[in-house]
Design a protein around this motif. Structure first.
Motif, PDB file in Angstrom:
ATOM      1  N   SER A   4       0.693  -1.219  -0.155  1.00 52.12           N
ATOM      2  CA  SER A   4       0.126   0.049  -0.428  1.00 52.12           C
ATOM      3  C   SER A   4       0.870   1.065   0.121  1.00 52.12           C
ATOM      4  CB  SER A   4      -0.838  -0.033   1.492  1.00 52.12           C
ATOM      5  OG  SER A   4      -0.069   0.010   2.425  1.00 52.12           O
ATOM      6  N   ILE A   5       1.482   1.015   0.104  1.00 57.40           N
ATOM      7  CA  ILE A   5       3.514   2.469   0.135  1.00 57.40           C
ATOM      8  C   ILE A   5       4.061   2.438  -1.033  1.00 57.40           C
ATOM      9  CG2 ILE A   5       5.284   2.998   1.064  1.00 57.40           C
ATOM     10  CD1 ILE A   5       4.354   2.001   4.136  1.00 57.40           C
ATOM     11  N   PRO A   6       3.517   3.193  -2.182  1.00 50.95           N
ATOM     12  CA  PRO A   6       4.151   3.359  -3.864  1.00 50.95           C
ATOM     13  C   PRO A   6       5.731   2.961  -3.282  1.00 50.95           C
ATOM     14  CG  PRO A   6       2.316   5.102  -3.246  1.00 50.95           C
ATOM     15  CD  PRO A   6       2.560   4.365  -1.627  1.00 50.95           C
ATOM     16  N   GLY A   7       6.045   2.676  -4.669  1.00 49.76           N
ATOM     17  CA  GLY A   7       7.785   2.605  -4.206  1.00 49.76           C
ATOM     18  C   GLY A   7       7.888   2.176  -3.131  1.00 49.76           C
ATOM     19  N   LEU A   8       7.637   1.546  -2.546  1.00 49.73           N
ATOM     20  CA  LEU A   8       8.459   0.880  -1.190  1.00 49.73           C
ATOM     21  C   LEU A   8       8.595  -1.113  -1.019  1.00 49.73           C
ATOM     22  CD1 LEU A   8       7.621   3.071   2.007  1.00 49.73           C
ATOM     23  CD2 LEU A   8       9.843   3.047   0.802  1.00 49.73           C
ATOM     24  N   ARG A 264      -8.000   3.744  -2.645  1.00 42.94           N
ATOM     25  CA  ARG A 264      -8.264   1.709  -2.911  1.00 42.94           C
ATOM     26  C   ARG A 264      -9.113   1.959  -2.994  1.00 42.94           C
ATOM     27  NH1 ARG A 264      -6.142  -0.508   3.031  1.00 42.94           N
ATOM     28  NH2 ARG A 264      -7.793   0.981   4.718  1.00 42.94           N
ATOM     29  N   ASN A 265      -8.928   0.764  -4.249  1.00 44.08           N
ATOM     30  CA  ASN A 265      -9.360  -0.678  -5.309  1.00 44.08           C
ATOM     31  C   ASN A 265      -8.756  -1.795  -4.638  1.00 44.08           C
ATOM     32  OD1 ASN A 265     -10.723  -2.193  -6.957  1.00 44.08           O
ATOM     33  ND2 ASN A 265     -10.863  -1.228  -8.071  1.00 44.08           N
ATOM     34  N   PRO A 266      -9.215  -2.146  -3.413  1.00 51.01           N
ATOM     35  CA  PRO A 266      -8.763  -3.417  -3.343  1.00 51.01           C
ATOM     36  C   PRO A 266      -9.196  -5.023  -3.564  1.00 51.01           C
ATOM     37  CG  PRO A 266     -11.445  -2.840  -1.566  1.00 51.01           C
ATOM     38  CD  PRO A 266     -11.205  -1.977  -2.535  1.00 51.01           C
ATOM     39  N   GLU A 267      -9.970  -4.539  -4.496  1.00 56.58           N
ATOM     40  CA  GLU A 267     -10.155  -5.925  -5.083  1.00 56.58           C
ATOM     41  C   GLU A 267      -9.125  -5.890  -6.448  1.00 56.58           C
ATOM     42  OE1 GLU A 267     -13.142  -3.431  -4.803  1.00 56.58           O
ATOM     43  OE2 GLU A 267     -13.728  -4.704  -3.578  1.00 56.58           O
TER      44      GLU A 267
END
Length: 715
Positions: A4-8, A264-267
């Motif tokens: 959920s954390i971009p780039g990490l 966010r889109n969890p699907e």
């Protein structure tokens, strides 16, 4: 599932800080900050900074430390800088304005402001761009917004670009499910004999598709009364304070506010986040480089004293798009801006005027990243990044104390410089024979508008030698572009710094080897060695009456460090560490000055020992008590170059001990269903005053004793 954390990270981290609702009133109650964290998970924290891939500390191909939110609370840390003081391989010199972090025997010298490391929040740089410095106090980030701090010792330019030189400090903020409705902390006490206060606040909400977090922190403190160390060879003390040794102007104000919203889109695994931070600080400058002990009133009855007042702001957008189970794209963009605030002023010892500084910066940092993971043993990352930084060149105006009239150089105030860096990264991780051998490698190419083409790399292997032993062998290289301050600085007074636009980039190569032994979930020990070769080190060095930015020839450093830890849940635990450093340098001096300065390491301690312990005290179940204590024993430090030249020879500053302690009462359910924590904490109980090496012909006293009461409540 992509992180959920971009780039990490590639996979959603295992939550280590998620709060657990207490049972009904009258039933068994538990501490949602500490007791709900399983012991094994604390010892096996997952990190992402070493490879941008989620993995355990043992698997991460880096010499790495992770400080969780639980440890921040347990030891009573009040800033990221204080965290680093207790991490192996780091040493902070505090000039009472902005501390200077050294790593593995290497420091940045005058005005470095911890610029040798790269400090990030969720993978995004938090640097003050003009100096490339990093703020490590309350002004950086509210501690209550932190999930964990991931610290890498050694070069990481191959992943994070030019400023990831001596190390990386990556601050990971709370996961959406960890955001409390309100979590607030207030501290009230004394620093030396002055009142101090601090607050820290985070709050928000989350659903399956939306998150919001608001956070703020502030600090008001005063270290006035500290004395100029008697070892100082040539302090420049204001004539109206002649004969005084005590500082009258060490007031400290810090503040930060931040916000984050996400969708966010969890699907599908997509998400988009927007975040913003504003940070500011104000420091009394009685130990500033330009003149010392300037606070108070001058001979004409005018207010006097240096004040350093700065601000910066950042606005970022981060998106992640999961195309399928194997391929994802991440995009990031950040606008940054900063500079001096109107109340910034530099007092000239004995002068009829003070100086108003003019400097500012603004720019954009953007990247796009592709992540491919065809199977669980292999992943590949391709990243393209661009950084644009427009700097208003440092200038100043003189302002008369009697009339307030100002005069300066309008032409200089209109000059600016544009710095651009374009980078491309390719990184891969392969588990050749899991868990016996994991290989990692990466190359990064940078094209800098001033320094041309630069190529850095990292390669390493990690191996589980049986069930209890982990071995790591690593190599990394990095380059660092000299800061705009090193390039363009103008002397404000005689003896001040002078920039040099002909500087070359600094280059470093490091080889690391580490062994970790975990005989049981409650015990671990590690030992390792690191060798670094730094070429073209850029710093301000004495030349004539001024300090001029130059590339000194080189520095070699060899460090051996070992650490052991025992932990029996919340009942008791502790750790101990020891490190010793041998380092030599070529100062670039010649003749008599070269003989005085020599080739030995300066400013950094030859050895450091650290230890900490906590124990749950016998107490009523309604008031569970915990006692914790930490100590740092710092070995001798050799005087820095400016002090050596002023004194006519090198000298050593003595060994010192700093000791902290806390008494904490948790699980105080004053309001049913909402936890309250009460603590009494003391920093530097012994009142140790140091001193520490300075870089302008005088030395710094250590931070004074602090005693304060802390109240934390979580809704």
């Amino acid at each position: 599932m992509i992180a959920s954390i971009p780039g990490l990270a590639w996979a959603q981290p295992t939550t280590t800080t998620a709060p657990v609702a207490p049972k009904a009133v009258g039933g068994e109650r538990r501490n949602d900050a500490l007791e709900d964290v399983d012991l094994l998970r604390l010892l096996d924290v997952e990190v992402s900074t070493a490879t941008k891939t989620l993995e355990t500390l043992d698997d991460a191909p880096a010499i790495m430390t992770a400080i969780t939110a639980e440890e921040i609370q347990r030891w009573g840390y009040t800033s990221v800088g204080e965290v680093l003081e207790h991490v192996v391989g780091f040493y902070l010199i505090d000039d009472h304005i902005l501390p200077n972090a050294g790593v593995q025997g290497m420091t940045g010298g005058l005005g470095a402001e911890s610029g040798g490391i790269k400090v990030m929040i969720n993978g995004r740089s938090a640097a003050f761009r003009t100096t490339s410095g990093n703020w490590l106090g309350t002004e950086l980030i509210p501690l209550s917004a932190i999930k964990q701090i991931e610290i890498v010792r050694g070069p990481a330019s191959a992943l994070y670009g030019a400023d990831a030189f001596l190390g990386v400090v990556n601050i990971i903020t709370l996961d959406p499910e960890d955001i409390p409705f309100v979590d607030g902390t207030v501290q009230v006490g004394v620093t030396k004999d002055h009142p101090r206060g601090r607050f820290d606040l985070v709050g928000g909400m989350f659903t399956d598709r939306f998150e919001m977090m608001l956070t703020a922190a502030g600090e008001l403190d005063d270290r006035s009364g500290l004395e100029m160390p008697t070892q100082s060879p040539a302090p420049l003390i204001a004539p109206y304070n002649a004969g005084r040794l005590d500082a009258q102007n060490l007031e400290r104000m810090s503040g930060v506010v931040g916000a984050r919203i996400g969708f966010r889109n969890p699907e599908r695994g997509h998400h988009l986040r927007l975040s913003a931070y504003w940070s500011g600080l104000r420091r009394g400058g009685d130990f500033a480089q330009w003149a010392q002990l300037t606070g108070g009133t001058d001979d004409q009855g005018n207010r006097a004293g240096t004040v350093v007042s700065l601000q910066q702001r950042r606005v970022a957008v981060d998106g992640l798009f999961q195309l399928n189970r194997e391929l994802a794209f991440a995009v990031q963009g950040m606008y940054f801006q900063g500079g001096v605030l109107p109340d910034d002023r530099i007092d000239v010892a004995g002068g009829w005027y003070y100086i108003e500084r003019r400097m500012a910066y603004r720019g954009v940092d953007a990247s796009v990243e592709a992540r491919w993971m065809p199977w669980d043993r292999f992943n590949l990352i391709l990243n393209l990044e661009s950084v644009y930084d427009k700097e208003d060149l440092p200038s100043f105006r003189r302002v008369t104390k009697e009339t307030g009239q100002s005069f300066g150089s309008p032409e200089r105030e209109q000059q600016s410089a544009e710095l651009v860096d374009l980078g491309a990264l390719l990184s891969a991780n392969l588990k050749v024979l899991d868990p016996w051998l994991k290989l990692t490698g990466g190359l990064r190419y940078d094209h800098h508008s001033k320094y041309g083409n630069q190529l850095t790399g990292r390669f390493g292997a990690t191996s589980h030698l049986g069930k209890t032993v982990v071995a790591k062998l690593l190599y990394g290289s990095a380059f660092k572009a000299p800061s705009p301050y090193l390039l363009f600085a103008q002397p404000l007074v005689p003896g001040d710094v002078i920039g040099n636009e002909r500087l070359s980039p600094q280059l470093i190569h490091t080889v690391d080897a580490e062994l970790t032994w975990r005989p049981a979930v409650w015990a671990s020990a590690s030992t390792g060695v690191s060798y670094s070769l730094l070429n073209d080190k850029a710093e301000f060095v004495p030349r004539g009456i001024n300090q001029t930015a130059l590339n000194v020839a080189s520095q070699k450093s060899l460090i051996w460090a070992t650490r052991a830890e025992l932990r029996h849940g919340d009942a008791f635990g502790g750790y101990g560490s020891f490190e010793t450093v041998h380092s030599t340098r070529d100062s670039g001096q010649v003749g008599y000055q070269a003989d005085l300065v020599g080739s030995s390491m300066v400013a950094y301690p030859s050895w450091i020992a650290r230890a900490g312990a906590y124990v749950k005290l016998p107490s009523p179940s309604s008031v569970p008590l915990e006692l914790s204590t930490q100590g740092v024993l710092v070995g001798p430090r050799r005087s820095a170059e400016a002090s050596t030249l002023e004194a006519g020879g090198a000298f050593e500053l003595p060994t010192y001990l700093r000791w902290n302690a806390s008494l904490v009462a948790r699980n105080l359910w004053i309001i049913p269903g909402h936890e309250t924590t009460v603590a009494v904490r003391a920093k530097n109980i012994l009142g140790t005053f140091g001193p520490d090496p300075g870089f302008s012909g005088f030395e710094y006293p250590l931070a004074p004793r602090e005693i304060f009461f802390e109240l934390r409540h979580r809704y």
